[in-house]
Design a protein around this motif. Structure first.
Motif, PDB file in Angstrom:
ATOM      1  N   VAL A 964       0.859  -1.180   0.000  1.00 52.98           N
ATOM      2  CA  VAL A 964       0.000   0.000   0.000  1.00 52.98           C
ATOM      3  C   VAL A 964       0.891   1.223   0.000  1.00 52.98           C
ATOM      4  N   ALA A 965       0.313   2.330  -0.442  1.00 56.69           N
ATOM      5  CA  ALA A 965       1.056   3.595  -0.501  1.00 56.69           C
ATOM      6  C   ALA A 965       0.170   4.695   0.032  1.00 56.69           C
ATOM      7  N   SER A 966       0.830   5.661   0.626  1.00 58.97           N
ATOM      8  CA  SER A 966       0.099   6.808   1.178  1.00 58.97           C
ATOM      9  C   SER A 966      -0.083   7.856   0.092  1.00 58.97           C
ATOM     10  N   ARG A 967      -1.252   8.447   0.079  1.00 62.69           N
ATOM     11  CA  ARG A 967      -1.553   9.483  -0.905  1.00 62.69           C
ATOM     12  C   ARG A 967      -2.213  10.675  -0.197  1.00 62.69           C
ATOM     13  N   TYR A 968      -2.123  11.819  -0.884  1.00 62.88           N
ATOM     14  CA  TYR A 968      -2.820  13.034  -0.444  1.00 62.88           C
ATOM     15  C   TYR A 968      -3.669  13.518  -1.626  1.00 62.88           C
ATOM     16  N   ALA A 969      -4.783  14.087  -1.289  1.00 60.91           N
ATOM     17  CA  ALA A 969      -5.708  14.546  -2.329  1.00 60.91           C
ATOM     18  C   ALA A 969      -6.187  15.954  -1.998  1.00 60.91           C
ATOM     19  N   VAL A 970      -6.397  16.698  -3.044  1.00 54.21           N
ATOM     20  CA  VAL A 970      -7.017  18.042  -2.926  1.00 54.21           C
ATOM     21  C   VAL A 970      -8.339  17.991  -3.676  1.00 54.21           C
ATOM     22  N   LEU A 971      -9.401  18.371  -2.991  1.00 56.47           N
ATOM     23  CA  LEU A 971     -10.753  18.288  -3.533  1.00 56.47           C
ATOM     24  C   LEU A 971     -11.298  19.701  -3.767  1.00 56.47           C
ATOM     25  N   ILE A 997      -2.943  16.615 -18.305  1.00 56.79           N
ATOM     26  CA  ILE A 997      -3.847  16.527 -17.152  1.00 56.79           C
ATOM     27  C   ILE A 997      -4.641  15.236 -17.309  1.00 56.79           C
ATOM     28  N   GLY A 998      -4.454  14.312 -16.422  1.00 53.73           N
ATOM     29  CA  GLY A 998      -5.148  13.031 -16.479  1.00 53.73           C
ATOM     30  C   GLY A 998      -4.861  12.221 -15.234  1.00 53.73           C
ATOM     31  N   PHE A 999      -5.342  10.966 -15.231  1.00 52.93           N
ATOM     32  CA  PHE A 999      -5.195  10.084 -14.072  1.00 52.93           C
ATOM     33  C   PHE A 999      -4.458   8.826 -14.503  1.00 52.93           C
ATOM     34  N   GLU A1003      -0.283   4.168 -11.174  1.00 56.49           N
ATOM     35  CA  GLU A1003       0.301   4.885 -10.046  1.00 56.49           C
ATOM     36  C   GLU A1003      -0.739   5.359  -9.043  1.00 56.49           C
ATOM     37  N   LYS A1004      -2.025   5.278  -9.431  1.00 58.17           N
ATOM     38  CA  LYS A1004      -3.125   5.739  -8.575  1.00 58.17           C
ATOM     39  C   LYS A1004      -2.928   7.190  -8.142  1.00 58.17           C
ATOM     40  N   GLN A1005      -2.613   7.997  -9.123  1.00 55.73           N
ATOM     41  CA  GLN A1005      -2.478   9.418  -8.865  1.00 55.73           C
ATOM     42  C   GLN A1005      -2.731  10.173 -10.171  1.00 55.73           C
ATOM     43  N   GLY A1006      -3.109  11.445 -10.009  1.00 54.70           N
ATOM     44  CA  GLY A1006      -3.447  12.243 -11.175  1.00 54.70           C
ATOM     45  C   GLY A1006      -4.665  13.125 -10.866  1.00 54.70           C
ATOM     46  N   THR A1007      -5.432  13.418 -11.905  1.00 53.75           N
ATOM     47  CA  THR A1007      -6.572  14.339 -11.780  1.00 53.75           C
ATOM     48  C   THR A1007      -7.837  13.642 -12.262  1.00 53.75           C
ATOM     49  N   VAL A1008      -8.908  13.832 -11.483  1.00 55.48           N
ATOM     50  CA  VAL A1008     -10.239  13.306 -11.829  1.00 55.48           C
ATOM     51  C   VAL A1008     -11.228  14.466 -11.720  1.00 55.48           C
ATOM     52  N   VAL A1023     -10.438  16.692  -8.515  1.00 57.14           N
ATOM     53  CA  VAL A1023      -9.687  15.987  -7.479  1.00 57.14           C
ATOM     54  C   VAL A1023      -8.289  15.697  -8.026  1.00 57.14           C
ATOM     55  N   THR A1024      -7.270  16.129  -7.287  1.00 53.51           N
ATOM     56  CA  THR A1024      -5.888  15.797  -7.643  1.00 53.51           C
ATOM     57  C   THR A1024      -5.295  14.922  -6.539  1.00 53.51           C
ATOM     58  N   ILE A1025      -4.624  13.863  -6.945  1.00 53.11           N
ATOM     59  CA  ILE A1025      -4.085  12.875  -6.001  1.00 53.11           C
ATOM     60  C   ILE A1025      -2.579  12.749  -6.268  1.00 53.11           C
ATOM     61  N   CYS A1026      -1.795  12.893  -5.214  1.00 51.14           N
ATOM     62  CA  CYS A1026      -0.336  12.784  -5.315  1.00 51.14           C
ATOM     63  C   CYS A1026       0.203  12.074  -4.066  1.00 51.14           C
TER      64      CYS A1026
END
Length: 1094
Positions: A964-971, A997-999, A1003-1008, A1023-1026
């Motif tokens: 598993v990996a830790s992620r942060y998201a901005v909504l 700009i995409g997901f 890597e389970k990160q990007g923009t939705v 939503v951006t996930i990094c």
């Protein structure tokens, strides 16, 4: 026609002369014996021949008379057409005698308008036999010469008149038998008259064609009286007409016949054969009683002898000229003076007296004509139109008719029409009294009628109001009964849901998402784009991540195929499979057999959506009036466990749940309305024992506001800003602020506080002087420096204050720190009594510090243990008030300026599904991760190939590598840009793909993106996930900048909140970089929070 009659008379005379000659021949043969050549003449043979000739002549005469009777009808003779108004039967000539005047075909167009008018006038003259031009028109038009009935000799006695038959003159009747033929009698010679009847008897009975008589026939040869319609009954005959009839028939009208005596006192010049038709009433009136006596029982008033008739123009004769030395016959005198009796002139004389006319000149001929047409009789019957009855129109008509006989009628008419002139004449006082009384009675009657009508209107209004009241009462009672039934059923199903919640959660179930915002009507109408605002939570579709869940999503806007395809593909990414849309005729349901997850959601649109386009109804109300959609939902949930998840609870949510016979996961509408307000939230926080900002709730008056604010400012003198929040608003709309630094006594108060110290300041006597000073300055301070947060909603403090005091609100302190971070926590209060944290994130603000447009997940501002403790206590307080379902809690954290301890205040409570939770579900569904709010970690699963290599101790196995990996998201839940509506979604995604700009699924990160509608397209969610918070914030800022540059030009920037959000995130990034550069201990890291915008 006179020529035809003359020819007929001459032919009859010929027949009579021939018969007379034959009769004379027979008489001579009786006395004479003729011999010729010694032979005797046969007298009998001659007599037989003569008789045969007479028979032939008689037969020819009868044929001729029959022919004449069929062709000619003689008009009756009329005497004195000016004095009698008789009705003559209409005579119609035979059609053979009228020439054909019809135009032939092709002779031209029809007559002109002038010719049509002339033709109509001619026809009216033909239909009026007594018109002077009738005879001339008949002669010119049809060649028929009618006798001139008006040319009569003044000295002739009454002329003969034939009642029936074709001939005129005396009628002969043979003795001993009734007459069979009517024809002109032959003239009798002197010899026949001297011989007598015996000589005629010796001649034998005359033939039928020449029947003669020597005595007068009972039928008088004079004009018969043809009475007008109003003279048909004796009781309707006026005295004037009756006297005229008696004089015409030769009867004695009274004891004063003109043939027996001379008019006493009559002017001598009236005996002149040439009297004038112009006379004065003053001179002629006293002599009229001798001319025509009144009928029995009729007496003239004394006023009839006031005016006298005087001839004014002797050159205009009234009677035909007589030879010198002769006098008019009594009958002629009686005939001509009959109309001028006192009764005839009474109307004119009464009019002149009533209106006090000093002088009037009467035209005699006009007066006679007025009598003949009968208008004077009408005037005599009343008061001459002066004071009699009748309408105003008839009164004026009678006055004009009477005044028309005057020579100076203009002067008299002007005098009569003068206001108040009637009351200056005879009987004026009585007329005025009568007029006043009549007007007074009219006024009283009118007032009574108006009062009656007003009362009737009042009665009708009261009756209608009462009927409406009773009808509304019945409807209100029916609604209350139905709502009571809905509430009882809701409580019964809530108990079932609470008892079987664990079983429902572990079994297959259907969640009906109705994102309805059950605000009040005034709030709904004040929100722009209310339907799109209800549809920003399409992330609820991601509940299908659970294999036991099926989702029915009711959309408040009509969605296009592009939007449906986008969410179908997005949800298909959860299992790495694509989906195909279903037929557009049915509900929006994923149909790919390779993706079971896409089969488990359905998007429905209420069929009443188009019926209420401008009512801004909440989604539950629209669904309540959509029977087809409700039937579709019942069909989809048949035989399954199901419950409704709403938004802001409304009474129609209970109606929809009762119609579907499923439980509602949420509080009662009354409870939600009470505790969703700012004052209600502070009550929950107080009962939960959590820290709240200093303040006062349930403020409804201006005095209460000033006193509470002055007291709060005195007790918490270090607070620099005070907030005013309305109970009826949401999302920071009903918020205003005012800074204490604008007070004139602010510096002096700070000095007093420093002088006495924090410990002594808690005592009341130490605060008294400052409190009094604040009470004096607070009203002016608020009026000058208070500012609403959203000027678009409330332009000024006065407007805001009016609404604030009408709906109520709270006054609370803004955190006394330069670095304040707000965070939002979404709680799920399960029906079985458990409290679960579903999402937590630090808020991102928009144009002001009090408007939230996004958040960063998970939160990093407060220690998870402290946050969980506060949320657990608030959740239990809500459960104790029967609040279940989804709850959103807003908190604020900062460092205390005195103790430097971290403070956590609970500032707001929203009962409903939040936008942050919807985007969190979309993020978790896209990444397939999980959010642990108790540890504030967002983890996404990774395979061994996808996991980045990291240093590990020697001897460690490959299985020990992280999965598993830790992620942060901005909504960002509400990104607005008006230029987005000019770009179609397909073009928008191609532009984003070109800009990187995409997901990244691996890597389970990007923009939705979260799309809201298919038509206006001026708002969206992102939503951006990094891997870290700083990368997520930088990616968010970059995306906003790129999108703004792609859809905008220097001349068309559009309305947007992109720039405010970019400035906010850049400030946060600067502080984040600063915090990373400073070496801190573990304890300092826990104490430092993520700062927000000041």
């Amino acid at each position: 026609m006179s020529d035809i009659l003359k020819n007929h008379d001459e032919l009859g005379n010929v027949f009579v002369q021939v018969q007379d000659d034959l009769r004379q021949l027979r008489r001579s043969l009786v006395r004479v014996t003729v011999q010729s050549n010694g032979e005797t003449v046969d007298i009998q043979a001659l007599d037989t021949a003569i008789r045969r000739t007479e028979c032939v002549i008689r037969r020819r005469e009868e044929q001729y008379l029959n022919t004449v009777n069929k062709q000619v009808l003689i008009l009756p003779g009329i005497e004195d057409i000016q004095k009698q108004k008789t009705q003559i039967s209409k005579w119609r000539p035979p059609l053979e005698s009228i020439p054909d005047k019809r135009p032939q075909r092709g002779q031209g167009v029809g007559p002109s308008p002038g010719e049509k008018h002339k033709e109509a006038l001619t026809m009216r003259l033909l239909y009026n036999p007594i018109h002077p031009q009738n005879r001339t028109v008949m002669h010119k038009r049809f060649g028929i010469q009618l006798p001139d009935l008006r040319q009569r000799s003044g000295t002739s006695v009454a002329s003969h008149r034939v009642v029936t038959g074709p001939t005129v003159g005396c009628q002969a009747v043979g003795p001993g038998r009734p007459p069979h033929h009517l024809y002109p009698a032959p003239p009798l010679t002197d010899e026949d008259m001297r011989a007598g009847i015996a000589s005629l008897l010796e001649k034998g009975p005359p033939p039928s064609a020449v029947e003669l008589c020597l005595f007068r026939t009972p039928v008088q040869s004079k004009a018969a009286q043809l009475h007008p319609r109003d003279d048909s009954c004796s009781h309707k005959i006026s005295p004037t007409t009756q006297s005229l009839r008696e004089l015409t028939c030769g009867k004695d009208p009274g004891p004063f016949p003109l043939s027996q005596q001379k008019l006493p006192g009559f002017p001598a010049h009236l005996d002149h054969p040439h009297p004038s038709p112009f006379c004065s009433l003053k001179e002629l009136q006293p002599h009229l009683p001798a001319c025509s006596p009144q009928p029995s029982g009729t007496t003239l008033p004394p006023s009839t002898l006031r005016y006298h008739f005087t001839p004014l123009n002797p050159q205009v004769p009234l009677y035909p000229p007589q030879p010198s030395g002769t006098t008019l016959p009594p009958s002629t005198l009686r005939y001509h003076f009959t109309p001028l009796n006192p009764q005839c002139a009474a109307g004119v004389e009464r009019l002149l007296r009533d209106y006090a006319v000093p002088t009037a000149r009467v035209h005699g001929t006009r007066l006679v004509e007025l009598v003949q047409v009968g208008d004077l009789d009408v005037a005599v019957g009343g008061r001459g139109g002066a004071a009699g009855g009748g309408g105003l129109g008839s009164r004026a008509a009678v006055q004009r008719s009477l005044i028309s006989v005057l020579e100076n009628r203009e002067e008299v008419w002007e005098l009569v029409q003068r206001p108040g002139q009637r009351y200056r004449g005879e009987g004026g006082v009585e007329a005025a009294a009568t007029h006043i009384q009549s007007y007074w009675r009219c006024h009283v009657a009118r007032a009574s009628y108006l009062l009656h009508r007003r009362r009737r209107w009042a009665v009708g209004t009261i009756a209608i109001s009462w009927l409406m009241h009773t009808q509304l009462g019945r409807v209100r009672g029916s609604l209350q009964e139905s709502r009571r039934t809905h509430l009882e059923n809701y409580r019964i199903r809530a108990q079932y849901l609470s008892a079987n919640w664990k079983h429902i959660q572990s079994s297959r179930r259907t969640i009906i998402h109705i994102p309805s915002l059950g605000y009040s009507q005034s709030q709904r109408f004040s929100l722009k784009g209310f339907d799109i605002l209800q549809n920003v939570q399409m992330g609820r579709l991601c509940d299908v991540r659970d294999d036991n869940v099926e989702v029915i999503y009711v959309s408040p806007v009509r969605l296009g195929d592009d939007l449906f395809q986008y969410y179908s593909h997005l949800i298909g990414l959860f299992q790495g499979a694509a989906v195909e849309p279903r037929d557009a005729a049915g509900p929006r349901v994923g149909t790919s057999t390779q993706a079971p997850m896409s089969k488990r959601f359905t998007i429905l649109i209420p069929d009443a959506l188009e019926d209420f386009p401008t009512h801004n109804m909440c989604l539950s109300s629209l669904l309540k009036y959509s029977p087809r959609t409700l039937r579709r939902i019942r069909h989809l949930i048949q035989g399954k466990q199901a419950y409704v998840v709403g938004g802001v609870t409304h009474v129609d949510d209970l109606a929809v749940a009762d119609e579907l016979e499923v439980p509602l996961l949420g509080p009662e509408p009354a409870v939600a309305q009470l505790y969703s307000t700012k004052s209600g939230g502070r009550r929950v926080f107080s009962s939960a024992g959590v820290a709240v900002p200093p303040g006062q709730w349930d403020v409804y008056s201006l005095q209460q506001l000033h006193e509470a604010l002055a007291r709060l400012m005195t007790n918490h003198i270090l607070v620099r800003r005070w907030l005013f929040k309305m109970d009826s608003e949401m999302c920071g709309r009903g918020t205003a602020y005012c800074d204490v630094s604008h007070l004139r006594c602010f510096t002096w108060a700070q000095q007093v506080y420093s002088l006495r110290g924090p410990e002594m300041w808690r005592k009341a006597w130490a605060q008294e002087s400052v409190l009094v000073k604040y009470l004096e300055e607070v009203p002016e301070w608020l009026a000058r420096y208070a500012r609403p947060v959203r000027p678009s909603c409330y332009p000024s403090w006065t407007c805001f204050l009016d609404t604030f005091l009408r709906h109520g609100g709270v006054v609370e302190a803004y955190p006394p720190s330069d670095s304040v971070t707000c965070l939002t926590v979404d709680l799920f209060l399960q029906p079985d009594g458990k409290v679960t944290m579903l999402s937590c994130g630090d808020q991102l603000h928009g144009p002001s510090d009090l408007e939230t447009v996004g958040s960063s997940v998970p939160q990093n501002s407060v220690t998870p243990e402290d946050l969980y403790s506060v949320c657990l206590r608030v959740g239990r307080a809500c459960l104790s008030r029967c609040i279940t379902g989804h709850v959103s809690l807003d908190l604020a954290t900062f460092l205390d300026p005195v103790t430097l301890d971290q403070q956590l205040w609970a500032i707001d409570l929203d009962l409903g599904y939040s936008n942050q939770l919807a985007l969190t579900q979309l993020m978790l569904g896209t990444t397939g991760g999980s959010l642990d709010c108790r540890t504030s970690r967002l983890e996404v699963p990774l395979t061994s190939r996808e996991a980045k290599p990291c240093p590990h101790p020697k001897g460690a196995k490959e299985a020990d590598l992280p999965t598993v990996a830790s992620r942060y998201a901005v909504l960002g839940n509400r990104l607005l840009h008006t230029n987005l509506s000019m770009v179609h979604y397909s073009v928008f995604f191609q532009m984003c793909k070109a800009q990187g700009i995409g997901f990244d699924i691996k890597e389970k990160q990007g923009t939705v993106f979260a799309l809201h509608d298919s038509f206006e397209r001026h708002s969206l969610g992102m939503v951006t996930i990094c891997e870290d918070l700083q990368g997520a914030l930088m990616a968010y800022v970059r995306n906003l900048s790129v999108i703004h540059q792609e859809i905008s030009t220097p001349n068309m920037q559009g309305e947007t909140n992109f720039k405010d959000l970019i400035r906010e995130i850049e400030g946060v990034l600067g502080l984040t970089v600063q915090n990373k550069a400073q070496p801190t201990t573990e304890e300092d890291k826990m104490a430092v929070s993520l700062p927000g915008l000041n």
